[in-house]
Design an enzyme around this catalytic site. Structure first.
Site, PDB file in Angstrom:
ATOM      1  N   GLU A 145     -12.315  92.897 -41.850  1.00  0.00           N
ATOM      2  CA  GLU A 145     -12.445  91.452 -41.139  1.00  0.00           C
ATOM      3  C   GLU A 145     -14.122  90.865 -41.353  1.00  0.00           C
ATOM      4  OE1 GLU A 145     -10.625  89.632 -38.964  1.00  0.00           O
ATOM      5  OE2 GLU A 145      -9.008  90.931 -39.254  1.00  0.00           O
ATOM      6  N   SER A 153      21.260 105.582  16.656  1.00  0.00           N
ATOM      7  CA  SER A 153      21.145 107.091  17.207  1.00  0.00           C
ATOM      8  C   SER A 153      20.346 108.045  16.514  1.00  0.00           C
ATOM      9  CB  SER A 153      22.788 107.509  16.950  1.00  0.00           C
ATOM     10  OG  SER A 153      23.723 106.812  17.514  1.00  0.00           O
TER      11      SER A 153
END
Length: 816
Positions: free
Chosen positions: A231, A509
């Site tokens: 780069e 329940s």
């Protein structure tokens, strides 16, 4: 013509002769009497010929003045602008602090001989933790083997109690448990081995950038030098902008007829990524160059390179951008940056040019070609030999099939983690401080829970129940309260409404056992053999209306025992018992067991006209399953800084309830629900006769289906219903029970503990007449009683046996 006139031909005319007695000369020039100019030399006449005409001289003068004015204005604007850019660069770079996502980890798998674990569970754990299956486990994060023999190369990891080194282990499984744990080197036995935990989620910054910071000293040398060779080869020498690089790129692009090479330095790339937008305009390029120069002037190369390594964009995972080589290494290879090999370094360096273009999972051929170009560059610059580069070019990409981690694999569980963390941390801190959050989630059990919901909902639809039914599932460890798995949607990966945490539905329940617990705490009045009328009952409500509950089967059953009333879930008997005990005692039980809200003291609450979430129901039953110890459910065990320093620990908190004896007796009653009551189909669904405690729940018009059940070490809560609360045709036994069974069928089924604490004991009784009996008597059963509630009368069988025993000893003593 006179000679004087001829001699002056071509020259200025001479003045006329003065008259005698004429006026004195004043020095003023007049048209009629021009001043005589001195004769010019030849050189002077040449310069005069070259001098611009007067109009041109004036234009040049004005242009010069305008140029000076513009230059002054330019300097006047440029200098403040440079000061501003300098301030921008230094203020952000000196105090640079990336917003780091918090990492969320599952509980680590702790291996030891005797641990309940089968091959499926082990492989699920390894997969969730990002371990790769290979032929030979020679590198960290890999495993090999199958069936009963495995080799695992554990990764190094820093836990909240200190760092843990990498370790290679040999594991043997058999009969659903760990039968051997040793070191392949020397074969020595190992006592306890803790694997590194799976990364299960991240809490991202608002800008959705994901990164793992790395220090320059921890970055492989080849990555540092290779990045520069590809780069920015002149990185060590330029001052932020490289004119030669720009010229070289321009020439290469001109020869290629298009853009094939860039001239930006690493510093310019950092400036663009860190400070500027991606727009392609001349002002932005100028700012980029100026800021690069300032950055190089202010900071050394090492600081700039380290910032670049952590900032560069290297991929996208959904909506989250992968920034920096540290996170990219984990994302693509499942390895920390310091462990990757040269061909993997080359791939990451090549992706700087275009992370999407060279994405190795989406574009493997293109990515490999780019990687090989980078390897050639490494060889060209002497970073690798030609032979090494050739060998690495022959290697595959070695990218994991998937990320090994995801932004959030378990969205419902992460909601619970957030809820618990927000008591101590701000949302901004969770999104930006890079915290390491250790949780209780067990990946293998979470996978089993998700499969139970997915397949369970398909099965219910196949049996004719609505296809749009929704579900929630909570799984927790009995002894610690650790939430092991949590599902909040029929699609476990769905984000949004989390039914496990936020769906407040009537519980039906499943709340009834608390009525019986309140009764059992009065041993002078109640035991499992106490009788209660299961007959119609009408109660006046606050608005003056009458409330007359019916049983599910629309029948009344007369006088029944408390044990039968609970096992068969009789509504009328439960209401009579609850009113006898008192509503304040019942609602007090809910508060004592962890319900943090006001419960109305009305008779309908006795039958579950109370809206709770599945997680709240799990909290209520946690204390029952733990034998009377209140254990708050928790999802977080510890929080660390990014460097591994402890910030907080969330240890086990245990508080005994006042009447553990009554809780232990109640547990027996809940096992009878499974053996003979409304959940009696469960053993068949499980394919096991293991002792399990549980309770079904159904709400009015069959809108909600609940089942809560627990073994010795795990508690599960399942809910099924419709989001709009329409009648769904579901009951506790035809929907939620099936989802629960599908989950527990894949888990170890350790029988629920029926050990009794001090204050309770077992007795043989005749359940028909409620008298004391004997093990040898027909129909006798053994059941627990709180001390003081046991029957006092003997059954005929017991009386006869005691009489026979007394007669024997009498005869024996008389004979003596």
């Amino acid at each position: 013509m006179s000679p004087g006139i001829h001699a002056n031909h071509g020259k200025e005319p001479m003045s006329p002769p003065k008259k005698a007695g004429g006026k004195k000369k004043t020095g003023r020039k007049t048209a009629s009497s021009p001043r005589k100019r001195p004769a010019k030399s030849k050189a002077t006449r040449g310069k005069a010929a070259r001098r611009p005409p007067g109009r041109l001289r004036r234009l040049l003068g004005r242009g010069l003045r305008l140029g000076l004015l513009l230059a002054g204005l330019g300097l006047g604007l440029l200098i403040p602008w440079l000061f501003w850019l300098d301030h921008l660069v230094t203020s952000e770079f000196e105090g640079r602090k990336w917003d780091l996502p918090s990492r969320v980890y599952a509980r680590p798998l702790e291996l030891y001989e005797g641990l309940a674990l089968d091959p499926l569970g082990l492989e699920r754990e390894l997969s969730a933790a990002g371990y790769r299956r290979v032929d030979r486990a020679e590198r960290e994060g890999t495993w090999s083997g199958s069936g009963g023999r495995y080799e695992i190369f554990r990764r190094a990891f820093r836990f909240d109690d200190g760092p843990q080194q990498a370790l290679k282990i040999r594991l043997e499984l058999g009969g659903g448990q760990v039968t051997g744990l040793s070191s392949p080197v020397g074969g020595g036995a190992l006592g306890l081995v803790r694997l590194d935990p799976a990364e299960i989620a991240s809490i991202y910054p608002l800008h959705d950038e994901d990164r793992t910071l790395v220090a320059l000293a921890d970055v492989p040398e080849l990555l540092l030098t290779g990045l520069q060779s590809v780069e920015d080869r002149n990185f060590k020498h330029h001052h932020g902008v490289d004119p030669r690089g720009i010229a070289r790129a321009a020439w290469a692009n001109l020869r290629a007829g298009g853009a094939v090479q860039g001239g930006s330095t690493l510093t310019q790339q950092l400036v663009k990524n860190y400070y500027l937008s991606n727009e392609r305009t001349l002002p932005r390029k100028v700012n980029e160059a100026l800021m690069a120069l300032i950055l190089e002037w202010r900071y050394d190369k090492a600081e700039i390179l380290e910032a670049y390594l952590n900032e560069v964009f290297l991929g996208q995972q959904g909506s989250h951008a992968i920034h920096g080589f540290g996170r990219a290494s984990q994302y693509y290879f499942g390895l920390p940056l310091e462990q990757i090999e040269p061909h993997q370094v080359a791939l990451l360096v090549g992706m700087v040019k275009g992370a999407s273009l060279y994405h190795p999972r989406r574009n493997p051929e293109r990515a490999k070609a780019r990687r090989n170009q980078v390897l050639d560059s490494f060889a060209e610059t002497g970073l690798l030999s030609a032979q090494q580069a050739s060998a690495y070019k022959a290697r595959p990409l070695d990218v994991t099939p998937d990320a090994g981690f995801s932004g959030n694999r378990y969205p419902a569980f992460l909601d619970l983690v957030r809820d618990q963390l927000q008591r101590d941390y701000k949302e901004a801190d969770l999104r930006s401080e890079g915290l390491r959050i250790f949780t209780t989630l067990a990946p293998s059990e979470q996978a089993a829970a998700e499969e139970a919901v997915r397949q369970g909902m398909r099965d219910l639809a196949a049996r004719g129940l609505p296809a749009e039914l929704q579900a929630a599932l909570v799984l927790a460890a009995v002894d610690t309260g650790e939430v092991r798995a949590l599902v909040g949607d029929r699609d476990p990966a769905a984000r949004g409404f989390n039914r496990a945490l936020n769906a407040r539905r009537q519980v039906g329940s499943v709340i009834k056992p608390l009525v019986y617990l309140a009764a059992l705490e009065h041993p002078e009045r109640f035991s499992w053999l106490s009788r209660v009328e299961d007959e119609p009952i009408s109660l006046r409500q606050a608005d003056g209306s009458l409330w007359s509950p019916e049983n599910y089967d629309r029948r009344s059953h007369g006088e029944v025992s408390l044990l039968e009333a609970l096992a068969q879930s009789y509504n009328q008997a439960t209401v009579r018992l609850g009113m006898n005990v008192g509503l304040p005692a019942f609602t007090g039980k809910l508060e004592q067991l962890g319900v943090d809200r006001t419960i109305p003291e009305v008779p309908a609450t006795l039958l579950g006209a109370v809206e709770l979430t599945p997680l709240e129901v799990a909290q209520v039953y946690q204390s029952l399953a733990a034998g009377g110890f209140s254990v708050p459910l928790r999802a977080v065990t510890a929080v660390q800084t990014p460097r591994g320093d402890a910030l907080a620990r969330y240890p086990l908190r245990l508080r005994p309830l006042e009447r553990r004896d009554a809780v232990a007796v109640l547990n027996y009653g809940l096992t009878q629900v499974v053996e003979t009551g409304t959940a009696k189909a469960l053993p068949g669904l499980l394919g096991s006769q293991a002792t399990i405690a549980g309770k079904t729940g159904t709400t009015n018009d069959r809108r909600d289906s609940w089942f809560v059940g627990y073994t010795r070490d795990r508690l599960g809560v399942a809910w099924v219903g419709l989001d709009d609360n329409r009648p769904a045709g579901v009951t506790g036994s035809n929907a939620a029970l099936h989802v629960w069974a599908r989950l527990f069928r894949g888990l170890p089924l350790n029988p629920v503990s029926l050990d009794l604490p001090e204050g309770a004991g077992w007795s043989w009784v005749d359940p028909v007449d409620g008298s004391l009996s004997d093990e040898a008597c027909d129909g006798a059963v053994q059941m627990p009683f709180v001390a003081g509630s046991e029957p006092t009368a003997n059954s005929r069988c017991l009386a006869r046996r005691e009489g026979e025993e007394e007669s024997f000893w009498s005869r024996f003593l008389d004979r003596d």
